[in-house]
Design a protein around this motif. Structure first.
Motif, PDB file in Angstrom:
ATOM      1  N   ILE A   1       0.854  -1.195   0.000  1.00 43.38           N
ATOM      2  CA  ILE A   1       0.000   0.000   0.000  1.00 43.38           C
ATOM      3  C   ILE A   1       0.884   1.237   0.000  1.00 43.38           C
ATOM      4  CG2 ILE A   1      -1.750   1.310   1.265  1.00 43.38           C
ATOM      5  CD1 ILE A   1      -2.712  -1.311   2.495  1.00 43.38           C
ATOM      6  N   THR A   2       0.683   2.105  -0.970  1.00 42.55           N
ATOM      7  CA  THR A   2       1.447   3.361  -1.000  1.00 42.55           C
ATOM      8  C   THR A   2       0.659   4.517  -0.410  1.00 42.55           C
ATOM      9  OG1 THR A   2       0.651   3.874  -3.239  1.00 42.55           O
ATOM     10  CG2 THR A   2       2.716   2.627  -3.048  1.00 42.55           C
ATOM     11  N   ARG A   3      -0.668   4.409  -0.421  1.00 43.37           N
ATOM     12  CA  ARG A   3      -1.504   5.476   0.148  1.00 43.37           C
ATOM     13  C   ARG A   3      -2.833   4.889   0.590  1.00 43.37           C
ATOM     14  NH1 ARG A   3      -5.671   8.240  -1.738  1.00 43.37           N
ATOM     15  NH2 ARG A   3      -5.359   7.449  -3.857  1.00 43.37           N
ATOM     16  N   PHE A   4      -3.280   5.295   1.769  1.00 43.39           N
ATOM     17  CA  PHE A   4      -4.609   4.893   2.239  1.00 43.39           C
ATOM     18  C   PHE A   4      -5.311   6.123   2.783  1.00 43.39           C
ATOM     19  CE2 PHE A   4      -7.636   3.486   5.488  1.00 43.39           C
ATOM     20  CZ  PHE A   4      -8.424   2.645   4.716  1.00 43.39           C
ATOM     21  N   ASN A   5      -6.457   6.456   2.197  1.00 45.35           N
ATOM     22  CA  ASN A   5      -7.236   7.630   2.601  1.00 45.35           C
ATOM     23  C   ASN A   5      -8.368   7.176   3.508  1.00 45.35           C
ATOM     24  OD1 ASN A   5      -9.217   9.790   2.617  1.00 45.35           O
ATOM     25  ND2 ASN A   5      -8.015  10.720   0.963  1.00 45.35           N
ATOM     26  N   GLN A   6      -8.244   7.479   4.783  1.00 40.13           N
ATOM     27  CA  GLN A   6      -9.217   7.024   5.771  1.00 40.13           C
ATOM     28  C   GLN A   6     -10.588   7.650   5.558  1.00 40.13           C
ATOM     29  OE1 GLN A   6      -8.452   4.756   8.348  1.00 40.13           O
ATOM     30  NE2 GLN A   6     -10.657   4.714   8.775  1.00 40.13           N
ATOM     31  N   SER A   7     -10.629   8.917   5.156  1.00 39.55           N
ATOM     32  CA  SER A   7     -11.911   9.603   5.006  1.00 39.55           C
ATOM     33  C   SER A   7     -12.651   9.168   3.739  1.00 39.55           C
ATOM     34  CB  SER A   7     -11.718  11.120   5.009  1.00 39.55           C
ATOM     35  OG  SER A   7     -10.844  11.508   3.961  1.00 39.55           O
TER      36      SER A   7
END
Length: 336
Positions: free
Chosen positions: A26-32
């Protein structure tokens, strides 16, 4: 896109499992926004099927429905319409849900490739856990939940009752299982309290209060029978009545209602069918109890309040064993 039946299931299961497994890539995870990007550029959206119409819009090349049997057919139809990009794959991971279900039809017409895995095929599960499942489930429910089979739902769950004539009077634990009628369903519901004792892992049901009364009137009946502590498998909509009971001096052991009535009845049904729940032969209420229990199917039953109270009583006296998955992972070293 990965989809769970509800937002709670998405948060508690799908997201946690995905992050555990895919964290290195995973390079980016957007919680919102609930989306993730992987090292190869793939973007994954995480959504729930609480409102299937909100799944419309994205053009996808694949989608996965976790616990698909808990979703309605509308979710499937909407997702099929989203797969506009190659290769257009759709995956289901789920426990079967009987033969009178869209999922069963979908797996029988040759459209889907089906891979079945039994619970015991997982080499990391302890033997005690598997043995406990077999003890707690009825035969048909075991086939569905553990063996992954589509079974014919709608048959009776409880065998004929086992009676007792005398009851031991020492060395027992006593509890009261409760279910309330004061919900948004129908005025045909009853409020039920079952009293029982457990001795040597056998439950003796000793009394039943079953009435269609206003809450204050029913509470007065409970107090007249010295009932001041109950166990109740309740949903969020019933919290108000639980608070009222507590205000009136009734202590409530709240057990979160998970799954449907059929699933919640399984531990009690298994004990009943193994002659570990006994009923008095000559009590004036026993016919009402055995008639409802022995006709229960879990599919649109006209009355099921006694079964709900029985499930709560069994939980209070012979609480089913649960496996702490976090501890299990720590012991085995497995993180998936």
């Amino acid at each position: 896109m990965l989809i769970a039946p509800t937002f709670t299931m998405l948060k508690d299961s799908v997201l946690r499992t995905f992050i555990d497994i895919a964290k290195p890539i995973i390079t980016r995870f957007n919680q919102s926004d609930l989306n993730a990007r992987l090292i190869n550029g793939t973007e994954i959206l995480f959504r729930s099927a609480d409102n299937p119409d909100r799944l419309r819009g994205p053009n996808l090349n694949w989608a996965g429905l976790d616990e698909a049997a808990l979703m309605n057919r509308e979710t499937l139809d909407i997702m099929l319409g989203r797969l506009r990009l190659e290769p257009g794959n759709l995956w289901f991971t789920t426990t079967p849900r009987g033969r009178n279900h869209w999922l069963y039809d979908y797996t029988q017409d040759g459209t889907a490739q089906v891979t079945r895995a039994r619970t015991m095929d997982n080499p990391y599960l302890p033997t005690a856990y598997l043995e406990e499942l077999k003890r707690q489930y009825t035969a048909d429910f075991y086939k569905q939940e553990v063996l992954g089979e589509f079974i014919e739902l709608g048959g009776t769950v409880f065998n004929q009752p086992t009676y007792y004539d005398t009851i031991p009077t020492t060395g027992y634990k006593e509890a009261h299982g409760f279910d309330a009628a004061y919900t948004s369903r129908t005025n045909a519901d009853w409020t039920v309290t079952l009293t029982g004792r457990v001795i040597n892992n056998t439950i003796y049901i000793t009394n039943m209060l079953r009435d269609q009364l206003e809450p204050a009137q029913y509470i007065a009946r409970m107090k007249a029978h010295a009932i001041t502590n109950v166990t109740w498998m309740l949903a969020g909509t019933e919290k108000g009545l639980s608070a009222f009971l507590k205000d009136q001096g009734i202590k409530v052991n709240e057990v979160k209602a998970t799954g449907d009535k059929f699933a919640r009845a399984q531990p009690a049904a298994a004990a009943w069918n193994n002659q570990q729940i006994l009923v008095p032969r000559h009590a004036d209420w026993v016919d009402d109890l055995t008639t409802e229990v022995c006709s229960f199917t879990g599919v649109k039953d006209p009355h099921d309040d006694i079964v709900d109270a029985l499930a709560a009583l069994h939980h209070a006296l012979l609480k089913p064993t649960h496996i702490d998955l976090r501890k299990l992972r720590k012991i085995t070293g497995v993180t998936t």
